[in-house]
Design a protein around this motif. Sequence first.
Motif, PDB file in Angstrom:
ATOM      1  N   ASP A  27       0.805  -1.220   0.000  1.00 16.67           N
ATOM      2  CA  ASP A  27       0.000   0.000   0.000  1.00 16.67           C
ATOM      3  C   ASP A  27       0.843   1.277   0.000  1.00 16.67           C
ATOM      4  N   ILE A  28       2.131   1.147   0.178  1.00 15.10           N
ATOM      5  CA  ILE A  28       3.011   2.319   0.204  1.00 15.10           C
ATOM      6  C   ILE A  28       3.217   2.799  -1.233  1.00 15.10           C
ATOM      7  N   PRO A  29       3.014   4.075  -1.502  1.00 16.38           N
ATOM      8  CA  PRO A  29       3.183   4.573  -2.869  1.00 16.38           C
ATOM      9  C   PRO A  29       4.671   4.734  -3.229  1.00 16.38           C
ATOM     10  N   CYS A  30       5.319   3.608  -3.475  1.00 15.57           N
ATOM     11  CA  CYS A  30       6.743   3.611  -3.806  1.00 15.57           C
ATOM     12  C   CYS A  30       6.997   2.493  -4.812  1.00 15.57           C
ATOM     13  N   ALA A  59      24.053   7.030  -8.283  1.00 12.98           N
ATOM     14  CA  ALA A  59      23.160   7.584  -7.258  1.00 12.98           C
ATOM     15  C   ALA A  59      23.465   9.051  -6.979  1.00 12.98           C
ATOM     16  N   HIS A  60      24.713   9.464  -7.179  1.00 10.78           N
ATOM     17  CA  HIS A  60      25.098  10.859  -6.932  1.00 10.78           C
ATOM     18  C   HIS A  60      24.519  11.814  -7.968  1.00 10.78           C
ATOM     19  N   ASP A  61      24.073  11.289  -9.101  1.00 12.49           N
ATOM     20  CA  ASP A  61      23.573  12.121 -10.197  1.00 12.49           C
ATOM     21  C   ASP A  61      22.052  12.221 -10.253  1.00 12.49           C
ATOM     22  N   VAL A  62      21.352  11.590  -9.315  1.00 11.30           N
ATOM     23  CA  VAL A  62      19.895  11.502  -9.385  1.00 11.30           C
ATOM     24  C   VAL A  62      19.273  12.186  -8.169  1.00 11.30           C
ATOM     25  N   THR A  63      18.228  12.976  -8.410  1.00  8.63           N
ATOM     26  CA  THR A  63      17.487  13.634  -7.335  1.00  8.63           C
ATOM     27  C   THR A  63      16.034  13.171  -7.396  1.00  8.63           C
ATOM     28  N   PRO A  64      15.573  12.398  -6.404  1.00  7.33           N
ATOM     29  CA  PRO A  64      14.160  11.982  -6.386  1.00  7.33           C
ATOM     30  C   PRO A  64      13.250  13.187  -6.155  1.00  7.33           C
ATOM     31  N   GLU A  65      12.114  13.211  -6.835  1.00  8.99           N
ATOM     32  CA  GLU A  65      11.102  14.238  -6.590  1.00  8.99           C
ATOM     33  C   GLU A  65       9.739  13.579  -6.690  1.00  8.99           C
ATOM     34  N   ALA A  66       8.763  14.166  -6.025  1.00  6.51           N
ATOM     35  CA  ALA A  66       7.414  13.601  -5.971  1.00  6.51           C
ATOM     36  C   ALA A  66       6.814  13.492  -7.365  1.00  6.51           C
ATOM     37  N   GLY A  67       6.215  12.346  -7.636  1.00  6.21           N
ATOM     38  CA  GLY A  67       5.522  12.114  -8.891  1.00  6.21           C
ATOM     39  C   GLY A  67       4.021  12.066  -8.662  1.00  6.21           C
ATOM     40  N   PRO A  68       3.245  11.875  -9.717  1.00  5.35           N
ATOM     41  CA  PRO A  68       1.784  11.907  -9.579  1.00  5.35           C
ATOM     42  C   PRO A  68       1.241  10.833  -8.636  1.00  5.35           C
TER      43      PRO A  68
END
Length: 159
Positions: free
Chosen positions: A8-11, A136-145
């Motif tokens: 149920d976790i939105p991931c 991993a150093h080149d990626v920035t997670p951001e909220a998606g829909p």
Amino acid sequence: MRYEQLADIPCSITRPLVLLGDRWTLLILKESFAGVRRFNMFRAHLGIPRSRLQDRLTRLVEHGVLARQQADDGEHPEYRLTRKGHDLYPILMAIRDWGDTHMAPDGPPVHYRHTGCEGEAHTSLECDSCGTRLSAHDVTPEAGPGLLVHADQRIVETH
């Protein structure tokens, strides 16, 4: 939190782990990519208990990763990878690359060769826009829909 509640976790990392997060499931998939299709062959190759194998195969079929169908001989059912199942191949190859690098002191036990040119198959992470290889150093997670919808639902539930 119970294991089942993780679905149920939105991931998009956590949810697949509910299905794929145990060794038997990944080993069944590895054998499927090697051409194993029948229940008894999975048992023979893996040494997995019958009930556990049946549970994992049933779950993979329910999630559309494998399809259960009658074999050409009509006697035995077979489990075949679906399109969704084939899409898991890069994940297994990423695990294999990591294992070859960090857990194979005598070198890779198996080479996965490109049939067309005999080169070695490897996984890599790259930007879908510019093609740059990423770590991993080149990626920035951001909220998606999917996360934003989940957050909106939580706000409504608390009011």
